[in-house]
Design a protein around this motif. Structure first.
Motif, PDB file in Angstrom:
ATOM      1  N   LEU A   1      33.845  43.057  38.883  1.00  0.00           N
ATOM      2  CA  LEU A   1      35.167  43.739  39.087  1.00  0.00           C
ATOM      3  C   LEU A   1      35.914  42.992  39.822  1.00  0.00           C
ATOM      4  CD1 LEU A   1      33.707  47.431  40.269  1.00  0.00           C
ATOM      5  CD2 LEU A   1      34.738  46.746  38.168  1.00  0.00           C
ATOM      6  N   ILE A   2      35.542  42.190  40.768  1.00  0.00           N
ATOM      7  CA  ILE A   2      36.284  41.358  41.588  1.00  0.00           C
ATOM      8  C   ILE A   2      36.942  40.213  40.519  1.00  0.00           C
ATOM      9  CG2 ILE A   2      36.448  39.198  43.177  1.00  0.00           C
ATOM     10  CD1 ILE A   2      34.568  40.782  44.846  1.00  0.00           C
ATOM     11  N   GLU A   3      36.123  39.532  39.581  1.00  0.00           N
ATOM     12  CA  GLU A   3      36.491  38.438  38.708  1.00  0.00           C
ATOM     13  C   GLU A   3      37.771  38.975  37.735  1.00  0.00           C
ATOM     14  OE1 GLU A   3      33.487  37.295  36.248  1.00  0.00           O
ATOM     15  OE2 GLU A   3      32.648  35.667  37.874  1.00  0.00           O
ATOM     16  N   GLU A   4      37.826  40.266  37.703  1.00  0.00           N
ATOM     17  CA  GLU A   4      39.050  40.970  36.955  1.00  0.00           C
ATOM     18  C   GLU A   4      40.403  40.891  37.291  1.00  0.00           C
ATOM     19  OE1 GLU A   4      37.740  44.861  35.309  1.00  0.00           O
ATOM     20  OE2 GLU A   4      35.982  43.799  34.356  1.00  0.00           O
ATOM     21  N   ILE A   5      40.423  40.573  38.812  1.00  0.00           N
ATOM     22  CA  ILE A   5      41.527  40.724  39.277  1.00  0.00           C
ATOM     23  C   ILE A   5      41.931  39.389  40.214  1.00  0.00           C
ATOM     24  CG2 ILE A   5      42.705  41.639  41.288  1.00  0.00           C
ATOM     25  CD1 ILE A   5      40.863  44.247  41.094  1.00  0.00           C
TER      26      ILE A   5
END
Length: 236
Positions: free
Chosen positions: A19-23
């Motif tokens: 999820l972090i990689e998407e932001i």
């Protein structure tokens, strides 16, 4: 924003990492399976945001949250909804129940980004201007002009920093991270998590401490190699 994950479940850590990689506004520094190792890390590394599980062996997330610096934001990530009220005691940005919904995750991050921006702006107001030779520091409702060459060291004290000169000290509300990023690196060096020293005022040093006037300041373990490379190998 620089962030870490603290969760004892490998699958949960991997899910949050994805999820972090998407932001793009987030930079994952590291993840931990226990609060003890995470505590050591944040004592030596600036962290803006922590994704924190609650029900963990050893120190649980709520206990750990009470020791986290106020400028470091917290988003709780847990499988148990009953801890939600406890999260308010530590001013958590949000409380996400696993499995974490990507839309709710994004909303929590937006709240964190807004609050993080407010914190930065508040700190910048304490340092109104910075030039090559001086800074203006806000203290007691006034702005004080401080010549950089007169600063012996800067000491961090919770939500404040103390600017120490030979015959005066000025206390202002801001974080060590904020003032260190603003001070010129060719003059100042962070010697441990609580002190920034003016390299020009170092009279002597040994393997463990630097000496400035009558002050003795410890060299932090994570800063020692860089210090000796700068002062011994380069003979600064």
């Amino acid at each position: 924003m620089k962030c870490i994950i603290v969760d004892d479940e490998p699958i949960a850590r991997e899910g949050i990492r994805l999820l972090i990689e998407e932001i793009p506004q987030l930079e994952l520094l590291k993840n931990f399976n226990n609060a003890e190792e995470a505590s050591v890390f944040i004592n030596n590394t600036a962290v803006d945001l922590i994704f924190l599980d609650i029900n963990m062996p050893g120190i649980n997330g709520i206990e750990f949250a009470h020791s986290i610096p106020k400028q470091t934001l917290i988003i709780f990530t847990t499988a148990y909804s009953q801890y939600a009220l406890d999260s308010y005691d530590v001013d958590a940005i949000d409380y996400l129940v696993k499995p974490i919904d990507s839309v709710k995750f994004r909303k929590a991050i937006n709240k964190a980004i807004i609050y993080h921006t407010l914190l930065i702006n508040e700190e910048k107001k304490s340092l109104e201007t910075i030039e090559d030779e001086y800074i203006f520091v806000k203290s007691d409702r006034k702005y004080f002009k401080i010549n950089l060459e007169d600063i012996l060291f800067v000491e961090g004290l919770k939500d404040y920093v103390i600017v120490q000169m030979e015959d005066q000290r000025i206390i202002t509300r801001m974080s060590m991270k904020a003032i260190y990023e603003l001070l010129p690196s060719h003059i100042f060096f962070r010697i441990n998590k609580s002190y920034i020293v003016n390299k020009k005022h170092i009279n002597s040093f040994d393997n463990n401490d630097v000496f400035i006037k009558h002050y003795e300041i410890a060299i932090g373990n994570s800063y020692r190699d860089e210090f000796f490379q700068m002062f011994v190998n380069k003979k600064v």
